[in-house]
Design an enzyme around this catalytic site. Structure first.
Site, PDB file in Angstrom:
ATOM      1  CE  LYS A  91     135.420  71.659   3.360  1.00  0.00           C
ATOM      2  NZ  LYS A  91     134.581  72.279   2.408  1.00  0.00           N
ATOM      3  CE1 TYR A 174     133.605  69.488   6.239  1.00  0.00           C
ATOM      4  CE2 TYR A 174     131.772  70.964   5.743  1.00  0.00           C
ATOM      5  CZ  TYR A 174     132.447  69.985   5.013  1.00  0.00           C
ATOM      6  OH  TYR A 174     132.568  69.746   3.693  1.00  0.00           O
ATOM      7  CB  SER A 341     126.208  71.136  -1.651  1.00  0.00           C
ATOM      8  OG  SER A 341     125.901  69.809  -1.190  1.00  0.00           O
TER       9      SER A 341
END
Length: 393
Positions: A91, A174, A341
């Protein structure tokens, strides 16, 4: 709210940092070796991590530490060139690509999302800004797409039918579909598909020759296997907007170059402006300041404060935001970090531009984020007295 001021500040941001940055206190190589050795092998044993690559940036040098294996099956050792999956650290690359489109005048953060995608016209995205997409504040887009979304036709139908749970700009939730859409639209504004825009601008201009969206055949021997909770070898599966949200793979050597660019800027002035935009705080939640991909804190920050900003509550629950007007350019004493992750990998990066200090931690197992934060904090506390004075026992 307008954001043009970001670039009047951002154009000179890295030059100012070069003038006023205070290097972290130099620890000896022996002290650093001891700090890493006291932290990483016990972390690996406690979390059954097969291999880790660590890079520490301090005192104008990069120090590499490699442990374990890239594959339990082959026994291939980890090196600084082993390729790991970065997960959501991707991101930050997307944020910089968006900043590059801003620097080129191809989009504004105040643009509606639908301005850049015909399929979204007439939907709620007429009232959702590019900035809200980039900062997870569009109104409650979920962490992941529903399983039924398998291609672009499904994806555009999902976005057209989606209804926000909150007013756009009110809360942070998120979300891969949120920043993923921002990345897709930023690349579209640049006139290219996302992968071509990322590879042809950000990766090539930063000299990241071992950073990939799709690992090519020639690099496959260096691509680590991740390991699931059950200990099975796994790699990330493709998904909607995966490249934009969680699809980057890289090595410790390349990620140290990436952090160096984030610390000091790039040779290309527009790319430096893009990096500055990604390291600009647009709103605050608790003590966490939200950038474009990057998440920031005023420095020094206590371990408890850093853990709070990287907590499960921050990742999985909506949080009311306080917008900064004007946005806070990333100069001065700031720490920026991001976790990432996938099913078989866990990564963490952290850097402090004013101290020219940073760390990269890449592992081929997804282990708890709090463990990553504690490990990085413990190592960097040996290098900077300001951080050490904030450390918790």
């Amino acid at each position: 709210m307008t954001y043009s001021r970001i670039f009047s500040l951002g154009a000179g941001l890295f030059g100012c940092l070069a003038l006023f940055s205070i290097p972290a206190a130099a620890a000896s190589q022996t002290e650093l070796d001891r700090a890493v050795a006291a932290t990483i092998p016990p972390l690996m044993r406690a979390n059954d991590i097969p291999g880790m690559a660590v890079a520490v940036l301090a005192g104008g040098q990069t120090h590499y530490f490699n442990y374990g294996v890239a594959s339990r099956e082959s026994g291939q050792p980890v090196t600084r060139d082993t390729v790991f999956e970065l997960g959501s650290i991707s991101k930050t690359f997307t944020g910089i690509l968006g900043g590059y489109a801003l620097a080129q005048g191809k989009l504004a953060l105040t643009d509606s999302a639908s301005r850049h995608q015909p399929e979204l016209k007439g939907s709620v995205f007429d009232r959702v800004s590019m900035l809200q997409l980039a900062t997870y504040s569009a109104g409650g887009l979920p962490l992941q797409f529903p399983d039924a979304v398998s291609g672009y036709r499904d994806m555009w139908a999902y976005y057209r039918d989606w209804r926000p749970g909150f007013a756009p700009g009110e809360r942070r939730q998120y979300s891969n579909p949120s920043i993923g859409l921002f990345g897709h639209l930023a690349a579209r504004a640049l006139g290219q598909p996302f992968e071509r825009a990322m590879e042809g601008t950000i990766l090539s201009k930063l000299g990241l020759a071992s950073t990939y969206l799709h690992v090519p055949a020639a690099a496959q021997p260096r691509y680590a296997w991740g390991y699931s909770k059950a200990g099975k070898p796994v790699r990330v599966s493709p998904g909607a907007l995966d490249a934009e949200a969680y699809g980057v793979k890289s090595s410790a050597a390349d990620m140290s170059r990436y952090l160096q660019a984030n610390l000091s800027g790039a040779a290309d002035p527009q790319l430096s402006r893009a990096i500055a935009a990604s390291q600009t705080a647009y709103y605050q939640v608790g003590n966490m300041l939200q950038g474009l991909g990057w998440e920031g804190y005023r420095y020094p920050i206590s371990l408890d404060g850093l853990l709070a900003g990287n907590s499960n509550e921050m990742a999985f629950q909506p949080q009311r935001v306080s917008w900064l007007n004007p946005p806070k350019a990333g100069g001065g004493e700031m720490l920026w970090n991001k976790t990432g992750s996938t099913g078989g990998f866990g990564a963490y990066v952290l850097f402090v531009p004013a101290r020219k200090l940073g760390i990269v931690m890449l592992a081929n197992r997804n282990y708890p984020i709090a463990e990553r934060v504690r490990a990085a904090y413990r190592i960097l506390s040996q290098l900077d007295p300001a951080l050490a004075s904030s450390a918790q026992p």
